[in-house]
Design a protein around this motif. Structure first.
Motif, PDB file in Angstrom:
ATOM      1  N   ALA A 123       8.979  -4.215  13.672  1.00  0.00           N
ATOM      2  CA  ALA A 123       8.244  -4.068  12.416  1.00  0.00           C
ATOM      3  C   ALA A 123       8.499  -5.263  11.509  1.00  0.00           C
ATOM      4  CB  ALA A 123       8.661  -2.776  11.723  1.00  0.00           C
ATOM      5  N   SER A 124       9.761  -5.715  11.451  1.00  0.00           N
ATOM      6  CA  SER A 124      10.107  -6.853  10.605  1.00  0.00           C
ATOM      7  C   SER A 124       9.421  -8.124  11.100  1.00  0.00           C
ATOM      8  CB  SER A 124      11.624  -7.009  10.606  1.00  0.00           C
ATOM      9  OG  SER A 124      12.025  -7.991   9.721  1.00  0.00           O
ATOM     10  N   LEU A 142      -5.325  -3.570   7.376  1.00  0.00           N
ATOM     11  CA  LEU A 142      -4.847  -2.183   7.461  1.00  0.00           C
ATOM     12  C   LEU A 142      -4.068  -1.930   8.742  1.00  0.00           C
ATOM     13  CD1 LEU A 142      -4.815   0.598   6.213  1.00  0.00           C
ATOM     14  CD2 LEU A 142      -6.907   1.125   7.452  1.00  0.00           C
ATOM     15  N   TYR A 172      17.476   7.597   7.460  1.00  0.00           N
ATOM     16  CA  TYR A 172      18.787   6.964   7.617  1.00  0.00           C
ATOM     17  C   TYR A 172      19.837   7.668   6.755  1.00  0.00           C
ATOM     18  CZ  TYR A 172      16.007   3.250   9.646  1.00  0.00           C
ATOM     19  OH  TYR A 172      15.124   2.541  10.397  1.00  0.00           O
ATOM     20  N   LEU A 186       0.646   3.636   2.109  1.00  0.00           N
ATOM     21  CA  LEU A 186       1.055   3.952   3.484  1.00  0.00           C
ATOM     22  C   LEU A 186       2.388   3.310   3.820  1.00  0.00           C
ATOM     23  CD1 LEU A 186       0.307   5.062   6.295  1.00  0.00           C
ATOM     24  CD2 LEU A 186      -0.802   2.885   6.731  1.00  0.00           C
ATOM     25  N   LEU A 187       2.484   2.017   3.522  1.00  0.00           N
ATOM     26  CA  LEU A 187       3.705   1.307   3.899  1.00  0.00           C
ATOM     27  C   LEU A 187       4.895   1.746   3.056  1.00  0.00           C
ATOM     28  CD1 LEU A 187       4.697  -0.641   5.847  1.00  0.00           C
ATOM     29  CD2 LEU A 187       4.045  -2.514   4.390  1.00  0.00           C
ATOM     30  N   GLU A 241      -0.395  -2.897   8.427  1.00  0.00           N
ATOM     31  CA  GLU A 241       0.399  -1.931   7.658  1.00  0.00           C
ATOM     32  C   GLU A 241       0.586  -0.647   8.442  1.00  0.00           C
ATOM     33  OE1 GLU A 241      -0.852  -1.376   3.734  1.00  0.00           O
ATOM     34  OE2 GLU A 241       0.009  -3.309   3.172  1.00  0.00           O
ATOM     35  N   ALA A 242      -0.455  -0.207   9.158  1.00  0.00           N
ATOM     36  CA  ALA A 242      -0.323   1.023   9.947  1.00  0.00           C
ATOM     37  C   ALA A 242       0.700   0.843  11.060  1.00  0.00           C
ATOM     38  CB  ALA A 242      -1.678   1.416  10.529  1.00  0.00           C
ATOM     39  N   TYR A 264       5.672  -7.846  10.289  1.00  0.00           N
ATOM     40  CA  TYR A 264       5.388  -7.921   8.860  1.00  0.00           C
ATOM     41  C   TYR A 264       5.560  -9.337   8.331  1.00  0.00           C
ATOM     42  CZ  TYR A 264       5.439  -6.409   4.008  1.00  0.00           C
ATOM     43  OH  TYR A 264       5.157  -6.240   2.695  1.00  0.00           O
ATOM     44  N   PHE A 265       6.698  -9.960   8.650  1.00  0.00           N
ATOM     45  CA  PHE A 265       6.923 -11.303   8.108  1.00  0.00           C
ATOM     46  C   PHE A 265       6.022 -12.330   8.765  1.00  0.00           C
ATOM     47  CE2 PHE A 265      11.018  -9.447   6.744  1.00  0.00           C
ATOM     48  CZ  PHE A 265      10.858  -9.691   5.401  1.00  0.00           C
ATOM     49  N   LEU A 305       8.338   1.998  11.597  1.00  0.00           N
ATOM     50  CA  LEU A 305       9.431   2.440  10.723  1.00  0.00           C
ATOM     51  C   LEU A 305       9.663   3.941  10.841  1.00  0.00           C
ATOM     52  CD1 LEU A 305       8.909   0.328   7.505  1.00  0.00           C
ATOM     53  CD2 LEU A 305      10.622   0.085   9.258  1.00  0.00           C
ATOM     54  N   ARG A 320      10.220  -7.854   0.635  1.00  0.00           N
ATOM     55  CA  ARG A 320       9.623  -9.085   1.171  1.00  0.00           C
ATOM     56  C   ARG A 320      10.583 -10.267   1.064  1.00  0.00           C
ATOM     57  NH1 ARG A 320       3.293  -9.794   0.007  1.00  0.00           N
ATOM     58  NH2 ARG A 320       2.584  -7.805   0.770  1.00  0.00           N
ATOM     59  N   SER A 367       0.831  -1.204   0.000  1.00  0.00           N
ATOM     60  CA  SER A 367       0.000   0.000   0.000  1.00  0.00           C
ATOM     61  C   SER A 367       0.862   1.249   0.000  1.00  0.00           C
ATOM     62  CB  SER A 367      -0.893   0.003   1.229  1.00  0.00           C
ATOM     63  OG  SER A 367      -0.099   0.226   2.363  1.00  0.00           O
ATOM     64  N   VAL A 421       3.254  -1.332  11.164  1.00  0.00           N
ATOM     65  CA  VAL A 421       4.599  -1.432  10.593  1.00  0.00           C
ATOM     66  C   VAL A 421       5.089  -0.057  10.152  1.00  0.00           C
ATOM     67  CG1 VAL A 421       5.912  -2.394   8.674  1.00  0.00           C
ATOM     68  CG2 VAL A 421       4.359  -3.832   9.927  1.00  0.00           C
ATOM     69  N   ALA A 422       4.186   0.717   9.512  1.00  0.00           N
ATOM     70  CA  ALA A 422       4.585   2.054   9.059  1.00  0.00           C
ATOM     71  C   ALA A 422       4.930   2.950  10.241  1.00  0.00           C
ATOM     72  CB  ALA A 422       3.454   2.664   8.239  1.00  0.00           C
ATOM     73  N   ILE A 438      12.051  -5.572   4.396  1.00  0.00           N
ATOM     74  CA  ILE A 438      10.591  -5.370   4.428  1.00  0.00           C
ATOM     75  C   ILE A 438      10.100  -4.907   3.058  1.00  0.00           C
ATOM     76  CG2 ILE A 438       8.754  -4.022   5.484  1.00  0.00           C
ATOM     77  CD1 ILE A 438      10.264  -4.015   8.022  1.00  0.00           C
ATOM     78  N   ILE A 496       2.801 -11.977   6.838  1.00  0.00           N
ATOM     79  CA  ILE A 496       2.900 -12.443   5.450  1.00  0.00           C
ATOM     80  C   ILE A 496       2.904 -13.964   5.383  1.00  0.00           C
ATOM     81  CG2 ILE A 496       4.583 -12.691   3.590  1.00  0.00           C
ATOM     82  CD1 ILE A 496       5.082  -9.869   3.623  1.00  0.00           C
ATOM     83  N   LEU A 503      -2.514  -7.464   3.129  1.00  0.00           N
ATOM     84  CA  LEU A 503      -2.448  -7.405   4.593  1.00  0.00           C
ATOM     85  C   LEU A 503      -3.572  -6.531   5.120  1.00  0.00           C
ATOM     86  CD1 LEU A 503       1.370  -7.006   5.147  1.00  0.00           C
ATOM     87  CD2 LEU A 503      -0.041  -8.984   5.590  1.00  0.00           C
ATOM     88  N   ALA A 536      11.651   6.273   6.236  1.00  0.00           N
ATOM     89  CA  ALA A 536      12.692   5.699   7.090  1.00  0.00           C
ATOM     90  C   ALA A 536      14.036   5.691   6.364  1.00  0.00           C
ATOM     91  CB  ALA A 536      12.297   4.278   7.505  1.00  0.00           C
ATOM     92  N   ALA A 560       6.074   5.052   4.343  1.00  0.00           N
ATOM     93  CA  ALA A 560       6.823   4.932   5.595  1.00  0.00           C
ATOM     94  C   ALA A 560       8.222   4.394   5.338  1.00  0.00           C
ATOM     95  CB  ALA A 560       6.076   4.017   6.564  1.00  0.00           C
TER      96      ALA A 560
END
Lengths: 92, 117
Positions: free
Chosen positions: B57-58, B6, A16, A4-5, B9-10, B61-62, B16, A59, A2, B12-13, A56, B65, B4, A12, A8
């Motif tokens: 977050a990782s 919402l 960095y 959003l992700l 994703e929110a 997310y994983f 990050l 994937r 998406s 994880v975002a 991330i 998934i 995924l 990030a 983000a």
């Protein structure tokens, strides 16, 4: 993925990059050698974070192993350089 | 490719973005503070919260998934929590040693007792 992700993730990675530029300024300016060693350690750390975020993003699990390797190399190189500054040799 | 929910994703975002902010703040402090001993403090923010946020977050997310618990990014936290204090302590000792050797005025003396005095 998406918006959003991916936004983000881009934020990030940009953070960095900015942080790495700030650390590189300290690496160039650093008055003593220990500042430079610490800045190099931070650069390794930022590279490790970039690897995790790219994992991330794509994937993929392979980036995680690269991140772990970078963390280990950062420890080895920083402690070797600190030991060298402290004693004048790495292994006594 | 599965979609995924919402909130994942929110979350994880948010993690990050938080990690990016922590890392930038720590790098800014590392650049701005005047002394090496003061400069050692802001990177602790990145070493703890920055890496924890990315790792959580990782993991989240994983796990979502692959529809199972994926815990191996936790190794990053464990590795950092073992190696970073060693590096930091070595560098602090380096800075103290060099400052003592340079003869700075307000340096604390060594704590070890001399046998010959």
């Amino acid at each position: 993925m998406s918006a959003l992700l991916s936004g983000a993730i881009a934020f990030a990675l940009g953070c960095y990059a900015v942080a790495s530029v700030l650390v590189v300024i300290r690496l160039i300016r650093g008055p003593r050698a220990q500042d430079r060693v610490f800045a190099l350690d931070l650069l390794y750390f930022h590279a490790m974070l970039v690897m995790l975020v790219l994992g991330i993003r794509h994937r993929s699990d392979t980036y995680f192993e690269a991140a772990l390797l970078i963390a280990l190399f950062s420890f080895v190189s920083s402690s070797a350089m600190a030991k060298f500054i402290l004693r004048g040799e790495v292994i006594e | 490719m599965n979609q995924l929910p919402l909130w994942v994703e929110a979350a994880v975002a948010a993690l990050l973005v938080l990690s990016g902010l922590f890392v930038v703040i720590s790098a800014f402090g590392f650049l701005r503070l005047p002394d090496f001993f003061l400069r050692m403090h802001p990177p602790a923010l990145a070493y703890t919260f920055g890496s924890w946020c990315v790792t959580l977050a990782s993991i989240l997310y994983f796990s979502m998934i692959e529809s199972q618990l994926v815990l191996h990014p936790w190794l990053i936290i464990i590795t950092l929590s073992i190696t970073v204090p060693v590096t930091t302590l070595l560098l602090a000792r380096v800075a103290l040693f060099r400052r003592r050797a340079a003869g700075a005025a307000d340096t604390p003396p060594p704590l070890t007792l001399r046998r010959d005095s």
